[in-house]
Write an enzyme that holds these catalytic residues in place. Structure first.
Site, PDB file in Angstrom:
ATOM      1  CG  ASP A   1      -1.849   1.124   1.308  1.00  0.00           C
ATOM      2  OD1 ASP A   1      -2.756   1.166   0.473  1.00  0.00           O
ATOM      3  OD2 ASP A   1      -1.687   1.989   2.197  1.00  0.00           O
TER       4      ASP A   1
ATOM      5  CD  GLU B   1      -2.109   1.899  -3.555  1.00  0.00           C
ATOM      6  OE1 GLU B   1      -3.253   2.124  -3.981  1.00  0.00           O
ATOM      7  OE2 GLU B   1      -1.772   2.110  -2.380  1.00  0.00           O
TER       8      GLU B   1
END
Length: 953
Positions: free
Chosen positions: A540, A577
């Protein structure tokens, strides 16, 4: 942006503690819910309005301010970067700079005089700039002045004090004073590679804690998971920052917490912090205490667990990976074929005949290789004790109209007390979440998580964990969910130039540029890989982690072996990400793991370019902005996209971006752009001028069109397309989107439900929207469309647009549409795995074999034509990869009408429609034709057709 940029450091917001500055109702349990997923800013916490003065926060117990200089001690604007250097952006003029320390944290300034210090050390200002190694680690202070610390100073001891540096005039009057950030000197003096956490031997249990600034550490041993008095309270011994003790093996199965006495910069006091072990491997319910557990114990292993590495599904190359993203609770919470005790938990994955598992078996049979599970570590936001959950009567909700406000009102009334949250609220990284286990106390969560991994592997699916190392849910000395910031305050969290915690990720950004933060991250990854045998990790907000950390992590995982560790680390894939924003943007805190920086690392990053080109705009633009597959230019909606020429230009640019993505977003892939020029992928620009392409190899690109964030694929198609088109047309647009991802080079990634037209009733952010809005129906009776207006907090602005669509029964797909979508999806996954040409594993192979044909300014609008060539007679230089097909042509027609495309280059081929499509129940695709003599193709509307040239035996 950081909402706390001008607030004192002790306003490190947690979502659990009561603060006079923040109303309780304004503290959502999942604060990262409105993150911008590309571009440069994070839009966060719409409900957080924080304008507190330093004086207001004195509720924590610190002494009231008595002067402006006293107030400045709340800041930490100086940096102790090495044993010998303190950096500070200050002009001492004719005065002197001194370091002050107070063991009892009683420093004060009155009338220009500093009081209650135990240590005062003169610092000499250096004329030289900070050393390069310091600038490399702390680039944001490159222009600070360097002050020399006397070599005779006992630095290790003084680091346990309250510390401040001050500028004094010749007469001793203080003109400037500030606290210090200590990460640099702590890394230099206390970086440690020995044991941490709980270690077991035949006769003792040993505990190790890294806490170099602590003045004292006790461990409290408990027999029960909560309540009662401790069985023992033991004072740990310190050696060079490591606190340790040993106890009898009878401790196993007991619980413990640490009591750490340490100076905390958030309160300017010596605090007695009660904390879990950062290296916890087991917990009591809600993480109140750390469980003393030996994860190597045979009693915690499912049958044949030690041999699971030999049962893993085959994976020859990372380019063979395809990923299906799934939330543990979504998978079974609404599945009536699962026993109620198992629903929403780990054990639901172990039932071979449930509707959900039968669905996963279909996907696995088609070719899907990996299940990506949303956060499964211990997170805040869901009570581990199920008997505390509140629920809503679904039958009542079903009685309301499809566009009613009632459903969301009922759901949001209990949203912080039900069993649902995505889980991006990290408390402890190394322990499975207790709410997914049958019993959150004891070791159930360990063995049940292992059973889940084993069961998924045995149906052909490897397991990816979603890891959230970029931030923590809580900080400060008192919050129940704060852990790391109680152990070494101010070290684990990234702080700005004033000493305030950075919150650009959501809240409480971590600092992987600090050595022991990096070590904790890597140790945790290895722990999950070895002890839970997981097969990959999705990071993340990976861009907020340093590139160095990611490269080290990949190396550590790749080095694991079956012989030594029971797992084959060479088959563990990592991706994440790579957004570049906040304080880390443009390498502001060192070289970060952003999309562009990951070139040649073998680490994957999500390709938002292909997503935005396909759907239109971005998740944070106007919701009616159309894209390549949602009707841009060809089926316009009511949104003003500009002039006809501007819209046509947007369509052709979108095609360029999609084609680059289909070629794995390779930086140096060459194609003909919409202007007819031969350009590299990195020479095609996005709207902000940044290059589209950034990858060096296909495994560095994760192509996707939807994920858990933002609307589902079906919902965004339903929102952007004209009101008057049919649900059949919208469903085929859904098919188009998944087909492009499935047939692109690189790693394809799908959100659970993409294949069955999943809807969340147009909810753009369902992180806390309960089971009602997040339902998955693997019996295929409903796609969850039209179950009420989505929750007001994130969607009210667009309720008028949403209401018109939900109220119209023509928008709702029928079971036949859902089944057709599943077959279409499965067909394209099967086609992907029918030929290695769709999964080329090097940039060289893609550059040599992949071509785009409908290019330049005279293209057939709305059509992409891609060919992939294999070695065969008459073609020199290409090796043969596919024993079945020598040539493949993919034609994507997003137009509302059929098209004809003719290419001399494709004349004379022995092409025929792919057998999977010939045998499908999609009668439309069967009307696709190819004429060899002219090189002409006819493709029906809203259809992706795949033609193959079989080898002549």
């Amino acid at each position: 942006m950081s909402l706390l940029r001008s607030s004192p450091p002790f306003l490190s917001i947690s979502t659990n503690s009561r603060s006079p500055c923040l109303p309780l109702q304004a503290r959502p349990l999942k604060t990262c819910s409105t993150r911008r997923r590309h571009g440069g800013i994070v839009k966060l916490w719409a409900s957080f309005k924080l304008h507190c003065s330093a004086a207001m926060a004195m509720d924590e117990g610190s002494t009231s301010s008595s002067s402006p200089l006293q107030d400045t001690m709340l800041y930490s604007r100086a940096f102790w970067v090495s044993k010998s250097i303190i950096a500070w952006d200050v002009d001492a003029g004719d005065g002197s700079c001194c370091l002050f320390g107070s063991k009892n944290a009683t420093l004060s300034v009155e009338n220009g005089e500093i009081h209650a210090y135990d240590v005062k050390i003169k610092l000499d200002e250096s004329n030289e700039k900070l050393p390069e190694h310091v600038i490399e680690k702390f680039p944001h202070i490159r222009d600070f002045k360097s002050f020399q610390v006397p070599p005779a100073l006992d630095v290790k001891s003084i680091l346990k004090h309250q510390l401040a540096v001050a500028v004094l005039r010749s007469g001793g009057e203080c003109t400037s004073i500030t606290g210090l950030q200590l990460a640099g000197v702590l890394d230099e003096l206390f970086t440690y590679n020995g044991p941490l956490g709980t270690r077991f031997s035949s006769d003792v249990v040993s505990l190790y804690l890294w806490a170099p600034t602590a003045q004292n550490v006790n461990v409290l041993i408990y027999e029960e998971p909560e309540g009662g008095d401790p069985l023992e309270v033991i004072e740990l011994e310190e050696s060079n920052g490591i606190w340790s003790t040993t106890g009898p093996v009878t401790w196993e199965g007991c619980y413990y917490v640490y009591e750490v006495s340490v100076y905390h910069p958030s309160t300017l006091q010596i605090e007695r912090c009660i904390a879990n072990d950062p290296y916890a491997r087991g917990l009591s319910a809600d993480g109140r205490r750390t469980l003393i557990v030996n994860v190597d114990s045979e009693t915690l292993k499912p049958e044949a667990w030690d041999h699971l590495a030999d049962e893993k599904p085959n994976l020859l190359s990372f380019s063979d990976i395809s990923i299906y993203e799934l939330h543990v609770r979504d998978f079974s919470a609404s599945d009536n074929t699962v026993p109620s005790d198992f629903r929403g938990g780990y054990l639901a994955f172990t039932l071979p005949a449930s509707a959900g598992i039968l669905h996963l078996k279909k996907l696995s049979s088609a070719g899907i290789t990996h299940i990506h599970l949303l956060p499964t570590f211990q997170f805040a936001g869901v009570d581990d004790k199920k008997d505390k959950w509140q629920n809503v009567d679904f039958q009542m909700l079903e009685s309301f109209a499809p566009d009613s406000e009632e459903q969301q009102a009922c759901i949001t009334a209990i949203q912080n007390a039900d069993g649902y949250n995505w889980g991006y609220n990290p408390v402890l990284w190394g322990v499975p979440k207790g709410s997914y286990a049958s019993n959150p106390n004891g070791s159930c969560r360990i063995i049940e998580f292992r059973k889940m991994v084993q069961a998924l592997n045995r149906i052909g699916l490897r397991v990816v964990l979603d890891v959230v190392y970029n931030h923590l849910h809580a900080s400060g000395p008192h919050d129940d969910y704060s852990v790391l910031d109680k152990i070494v305050p101010g070290y684990y969290l990234r702080r700005n130039l004033d000493g305030f915690i950075e919150h650009s990720t959501c809240i409480n950004n971590t600092a992987s540029e600090h050595s022991m933060v990096e070590r904790l991250i890597i140790d945790d990854l290895v722990h999950w890989a070895v002890n839970y045998k997981v097969d990959g990790f999705r990071f993340d907000l990976m861009g907020h982690i340093m590139k160095r950390t990611m490269v080290k992590a990949r190396s550590a995982l790749q080095s694991l072996s079956k012989e030594n560790d029971g797992v084959d680390g060479s088959r563990i894939y990592i991706y994440g990400e790579g957004w570049d924003f906040g304080e880390v943007a443009k390498n502001g805190r060192g070289v970060n793991a952003s999309q562009f920086n990951l070139f040649e690392t073998g680490i994957g990053s999500f390709n938002d370019r292909i997503r935005d080109a396909m759907l239109g705009g971005s998740p944070f633009g106007h919701p009616l902005q159309q894209g390549f597959i949602t009707g841009l230019s060809l089926e316009p909606n009511d949104h003003d996209h500009g002039s006809k020429s501007a819209v046509d230009h947007m369509l052709s640019v979108s095609r360029d971006h999609i084609q680059v993505g289909m070629a794995a977003n390779l930086k140096h892939f060459v194609l003909t752009n919409h202007e007819g020029q031969e350009v590299k992928g990195c020479e095609i620009s996005m709207h902000d001028g940044a290059p589209v392409a950034y990858a060096s190899s296909p495994i560095e690109t994760v192509n996707y069109v939807s994920a858990h964030d933002n609307e589902t694929l079906f919902d965004i198609v339903s929102l952007k397309t004209p009101l008057n088109i049919s649900v059949d047309a919208r469903c085929r647009m859904n098919h188009l989107a998944t087909s492009i991802i499935a047939l692109s080079q690189g790693i394809p990634f799908f959100h659970a439900g993409d294949e069955i037209l999943r809807s969340k009733s147009l909810d753009r952010d369902s992180y806390n929207s309960g089971d009602w809005f997040n339902r998955l129906d693997f019996t295929y009776k409903s796609n969850n469309w039209g179950i009420g207006l989505p929750p007001k907090e994130k969607n009210e602005r667009h309720w008028p647009l949403i209401k018109a669509r939900l109220a119209d029964p023509a928008f709702k797909p029928q079971r036949s549409h859902i089944l057709a979508a599943l077959e279409n999806f499965s067909s394209f996954i099967s086609i992907r795995y029918s030929s290695p040409l769709f999964r080329l594993d090097t940039a060289k192979a893609i550059k040599e074999r992949v071509r785009f044909h409908n290019t330049g300014p005279s293209w057939v609008p709305g059509v992409i034509v891609m060919s992939i060539e294999d070695g065969h007679d008459g073609v020199s230089g290409l090796s043969q990869l596919d024993p079945i097909y020598s040539y493949i042509v993919v034609i994507i027609n997003v137009c509302p009408t059929g098209i004809t495309f003719t290419s001399p280059t494709l004349r004379g081929k022995g092409l025929q429609l792919h057998p999977v499509q010939m045998n499908s129940t999609d009668h439309i695709v069967k009307d696709s034709t190819y004429d060899s003599s002219s090189g002409s193709f006819t493709i029906p509307s809203r259809t992706t057709s795949v033609f193959v040239e079989p080898r002549v035996s």
